[in-house]
Design an enzyme around this catalytic site. Structure first.
Site, PDB file in Angstrom:
ATOM      1  N   LYS B  79       0.855  -1.186   0.000  1.00  0.00           N
ATOM      2  CA  LYS B  79       0.000   0.000   0.000  1.00  0.00           C
ATOM      3  C   LYS B  79       0.892   1.237   0.000  1.00  0.00           C
ATOM      4  CE  LYS B  79      -3.962   1.913   2.599  1.00  0.00           C
ATOM      5  NZ  LYS B  79      -4.810   1.738   3.809  1.00  0.00           N
ATOM      6  N   SER B 154      -9.670   1.658   2.800  1.00  0.00           N
ATOM      7  CA  SER B 154      -8.785   2.410   1.940  1.00  0.00           C
ATOM      8  C   SER B 154      -7.720   1.574   1.238  1.00  0.00           C
ATOM      9  CB  SER B 154      -8.096   3.500   2.758  1.00  0.00           C
ATOM     10  OG  SER B 154      -7.265   2.931   3.747  1.00  0.00           O
ATOM     11  N   SER B 178      -9.921  -0.693   7.050  1.00  0.00           N
ATOM     12  CA  SER B 178      -9.305  -0.465   5.732  1.00  0.00           C
ATOM     13  C   SER B 178      -8.595  -1.657   5.125  1.00  0.00           C
ATOM     14  CB  SER B 178      -8.334   0.718   5.799  1.00  0.00           C
ATOM     15  OG  SER B 178      -9.042   1.929   5.742  1.00  0.00           O
TER      16      SER B 178
END
Lengths: 476, 481
Positions: B79, B154, B178
């Site tokens: 990420k 996210s 997330s």
């Protein structure tokens, strides 16, 4: 009748702690490195970095708290103080607001008016900011993060002081206590000790506090004294003319000797303090506290009492020597070696203080070793050098910390005790100065002084003046 | 067997046995990226040359026997809020469009040391603020199962990359769901470890007291394997915990006999999509068949979780994001007059609307006069929620629930109604507030073919219970298929 005013003063004192590394990272705290060389991702606020508390900071802060008779919190926390400024790489300063480490302390100060207790509201730990350098030539600002993350404690007093003398006595007391602890060198002019003065005035007899102002940028005791006097007058003038004192932060200009408003309470920033989620609460166990308590040094009052008992030196000397931790350490270590407190004290009180004054130095900057001073005393005792040579040697010792014995051997300064050589020199002097010889024989006792001087000169100062005197009298 | 269909652990085994090389694995993944990335857009940054080079170096080390770990030679995705030394790390924000870290996150170092090979950085909601991966300044990621839908967020890029076979596993971060929610939307496994298990050093902070890094993987075995490698005490993170029980792969056992599973009625009530509910209940039945004991209970305080979460996360974010000011790194506005104008323009232009909304919310709740009423109260709620879980875990080993009230919404649907989007976090955020652990496991699809996830929650340090239950369920399903 003219109204009488009383000044009410409280201090916020920042002290830079003498740790090797910064409060939240492993960078050096050394002074004077090239800009941004004592930095890492943590103290430059890089994304993804996290603070890790330096245990030594807490130990120093606890030691100061204990010395100032504070209650040490069993659990304290760090909070973030949020404000935008380029010297602050994260745009928040890690400090303590809600649960500081030390609270409710006090110190005793002494002025000409007598002794007095000044309360300590709290002591908390925080990080220093970087330094902005404004380049007027290039019209830009540069930032140096070497100071960013250097550990500080802020000592907040109660509003217990009433004049500049008390303020200075309080600051001297803090300085000495912290220096004795070895927690900081406390230099106002270098910024390792910084004082902000909160001051208000009120009519004598009233018990409520007037509106206060906070004065910043006070870099010397002189500036503090002037700023206090100036601010007192300014506030009284405002009140007398029917105006109000505004709660604001003012900056002292030491050159122009006046202050100007930096910001008022209305535009004071909201720092949005909240507990820093990156740091755990600090728990101070009884064992840890006890360890720190047991390590506390002998402070000045106890030291003075002990000196009086152990050493035969005047109270005045004791006062001067114990005024500086470094000087008293030097004294004690030298005495431990040579066992002659009176002589050591004389060297410190005489030549050492003279040279410090001449060179505009603090006692903390003295660099010579106790062993060398002890050796110098022994050299004089054994008449290996005379006292005037000793003074010259001491000056070299003071400057360069050299072994006095090696130095006098190297420079050939050892006193000449060879009677034949001395006799020869005396005879030559007598032959060269018939006028003085005649004067002496005519009863002018003073003439012998001149002849001694001449002989000493001929011997390049290395003769024992007693021996010279004796020989002269014999030969005359 | 097609390389891409391997799980991470299977691939590593194949590489160790010599049937596949690390270079071939990377080539396979990069060509898959060439095929599907234009539709999915899982990545923000891919450095193919560096990835191939790293794969070659790793290949040599495997050949010489220097690297033998369970993920050696396996291509991974990270990420884009995890710092990678020398590789741009943007947080999907204009603010960091040109930011190249000087160090790698601790979790990244652990994986690299084990021989996992970095492909690139995955897309996310800007600064991890969002539930759809639509707030990225680099464009939204699409759900590989249906590109008209969002992948969740996210960590949507990481979840989509795993689902679309654009990597063999990925790391994400979970502040309020997330990892688990995008894992659920994309049909992969995602785990949020107990707070303090994985070092946060090098994770660009959103809500520091809630953030945890965790794995997104093709199956439960991969999940345990990755977690085992990244879970470790780190002196650089003061919130890091010294755990001795991090041999997570030892929990990969098909056995839930006597495992007490609590199902909070509050998590199966109003607002939950019917298809999601049926799938999750069916999954619970599977575990029951395997010997687990199911029981319904009231968790309570559920309604307070969302306001408490958005208060705390936004407050911390408002402070964490102050460092992005145009002074030291990242975006700086082109023209400005004086310092304050520079700050104002840089931050107005550099942050997107959702980030600004949360900074404003956070600044408000921390303002003097409001601190007690909002932030302090939220902290009290947080403590009460932890107590509610403590009470539940006195009775149950594991709590079972849906991950999200619905399957992945269509693109564009959520941003128009942020409040509705915030409510979508209702089943996941309590886990972050309590600091405990949770896993999302695929448990079926809705009629549109979109994946549904089951959430298992366990007390602090009880990841092994999660993994054991998840593994048992996964294998029971495989058997059923």
């Amino acid at each position: 009748m003219e109204r009488q005013y009383e000044t009410v003063i409280g201090l916020e004192v920042h002290v830079e702690l003498a740790t090797k590394t910064k409060i939240f990272c492993g960078c050096s705290t050394a002074f004077g490195g090239a800009p941004n060389t004592h930095t890492c991702p943590v103290c430059t606020g890089m994304p993804g970095t996290l603070p890790v508390l330096n245990k030594q900071v807490v130990e120093h802060a606890i030691a100061v708290g204990l010395a100032l008779n504070c209650e040490i919190a069993q659990c304290c926390k760090f909070d973030r103080k949020n404000y935008f400024y380029p010297d602050n790489p994260q745009n928040y300063q890690i400090s303590q607001l809600y649960l500081p480490l030390c609270r409710n302390g006090h110190v005793e100060i002494e002025t000409q008016e007598g002794k007095k207790i000044v309360g300590i509201h709290e002591i908390h730990m925080e990080e220093d900011a970087g330094k902005l350098i404004h380049d007027e030539w290039e019209d830009c600002s540069l930032v140096d993060y070497n100071r960013s993350g250097v550990p500080l404690i802020e000592i907040v007093s109660e509003p217990d002081m009433r004049n500049a003398n008390e303020v200075i006595a309080y600051l001297e007391k803090l300085r000495m206590t912290i220096q004795y602890l070895g927690a900081s060198d406390c230099k106002l002019n270098e910024g390792s000790m910084r004082a902000d003065v909160n001051l208000s005035v009120r009519e004598v007899g009233t018990t409520t506090l007037g509106t206060r102002t906070e004065m910043k940028n006070l870099n010397s005791f002189k500036a503090i004294a002037h700023a206090i006097e100036g601010e007192r007058e300014r506030q009284i003038a405002l009140i007398e003319s029917g105006q109000k004192v505004i709660q604001e932060t003012r900056r002292w200009d030491d050159v122009k000797e006046y202050s100007y408003a930096m910001r008022s309470k209305e535009d004071a920033q909201d720092y949005r303090y909240f507990p820093d989620p990156d740091l755990m609460p600090v728990y101070v166990s009884d064992t840890w506290l006890e360890q720190i308590r047991n390590r506390q040094p002998e402070f000045r009052e106890e030291k003075m009492k002990r000196y009086k008992k152990e050493y035969d030196i005047p109270d005045y000397d004791i006062g001067i020597i114990t005024d500086s931790k470094h000087l008293s350490d030097l004294f004690e270590e030298t005495v431990a070696i040579c066992g002659q407190p009176k002589k050591v004290s004389n060297w410190l009180m005489g030549e050492t203080l003279r040279l410090l004054k001449e060179k505009n130095m603090d006692p903390e900057e003295i660099c010579f070793e106790p062993a060398y001073l002890a050796k110098l005393i022994e050299l004089v005792d054994s008449k290996a050098i005379n006292s005037s040579v000793a003074k010259d040697v001491f000056e070299v010792l003071f400057d360069k910390n050299v072994d006095p014995e090696e130095y006098i051997n190297q420079k050939g300064l050892r006193a000449v005790r060879d009677e034949e050589a001395l006799k020869k020199a005396v005879e030559e002097v007598l032959a060269a100065n018939p006028k003085s010889v005649e004067d002496y024989r005519n009863g002018k006792e003073k003439a012998i002084g001149f002849l001694v001087g001449q002989t000493m000169k001929a011997m390049k100062g290395k003769a024992d003046p007693g021996m010279v005197n004796q020989l002269l009298r014999e030969l005359l | 067997m097609d390389i891409l269909s391997y799980s991470a652990v299977e691939l590593a085994a194949a590489i160790q046995s010599g049937t596949v090389t690390a270079v071939e694995a990377m080539e396979a993944v990069l060509s898959q990226i060439d095929r599907v990335e234009k539709d999915v857009h899982a990545y923000v940054t891919i450095d193919k040359t560096a990835a191939m080079k790293a794969a070659t170096v790793t290949h040599e080390k495997i050949k010489t026997g220097e690297l033998t770990g369970p993920l050696a030679g396996v291509p991974m995705a990270l990420k884009d809020n995890l710092c990678t030394s020398g590789l741009r790390t943007t947080c999907a924000s204009k603010m960091l469009e040109n930011f190249i870290p000087t160090f790698s996150a601790q979790a990244v170092l652990a994986l690299e040391k084990a021989g996992a090979v970095l492909i690139g950085k995955t897309n996310m909601d800007e600064f991890a603020m969002g539930s759809t991966t639509e707030t990225s300044v680099y464009g939204e990621t699409r759900n590989p199962h249906n590109t008209a839908h969002v992948p969740g967020g996210s960590s949507g890029g990481s979840a989509a990359a795993v689902a679309a076979q654009e990597c063999f596993f990925a790391l994400g971060s979970d502040t309020g769901g997330s990892i688990r929610q995008p894992a659920s939307f994309c049909g992969v496994v995602g785990l949020k470890p107990t707070y303090g298990t994985v070092s946060r050093y090098g994770l660009i902070a959103y809500g520091s007291s809630l953030d945890q890094i965790g794995p997104l993987t093709k199956n439960v075995t991969d999940c345990a394997t990755v977690l085992e490698l990244i879970a470790s005490y780190d002196a650089k993170d003061s919130t890091s915990i010294q755990r001795k029980d991090t041999t997570f792969t030892s929990a990969l056992i098909e056995d839930v006999k006597g495992l007490k599973i609590g199902m909070p009625r509050d998590y199966f009530g109003e607002g939950l999509d019917k298809e999601v509910k049926e799938s999750v209940l069916a999954a619970a039945k599977v575990l029951e068949k395997k010997g687990a004991i199911l029981e319904e209970f009231d968790l309570s305080l559920v309604d307070y979780a969302i306001p408490a979460y958005y208060t705390i996360a936004a407050a911390e974010a408002s402070s964490n994001l102050e460092r992005f000011d145009g002074i030291k790194y990242g975006y700086r506005t082109a023209e400005f007059e004086g310092l304050h104008n520079m700050y104002k323009k840089t931050r107005s232009e550099g942050f997107g609307p959702e980030v600004k909304r949360r900074i404003m919310l956070g600044s408000f709740v921390l303002s003097s006069g409001y601190y007690d009423a909002y932030y302090l109260k939220a902290l009290k709620v947080k403590a009460m929620i932890k107590k509610a879980f403590d009470a539940a875990f006195a009775r149950y080993d594991v709590i079972l629930s849906p991950v999200a009230p619905s399957t992945a919404p269509r693109l564009g649907e959520s941003l128009s109604d942020p409040l509705k989007m915030y409510l979508g976090d209702i089943y996941t955020i309590s886990v972050n507030l309590a600091g405990i652990c949770g896993i999302s496991v695929p448990c079926g699809r809705d009629t549109k073919g979109l994946p549904i996830g089951m959430q298992l929650i366990a007390d602090s340090f009880q990841e092994k219970k999660l993994l054991r239950a998840a593994y048992t369920y996964e294998h029971a399903q495989k058997g059923a298929e």
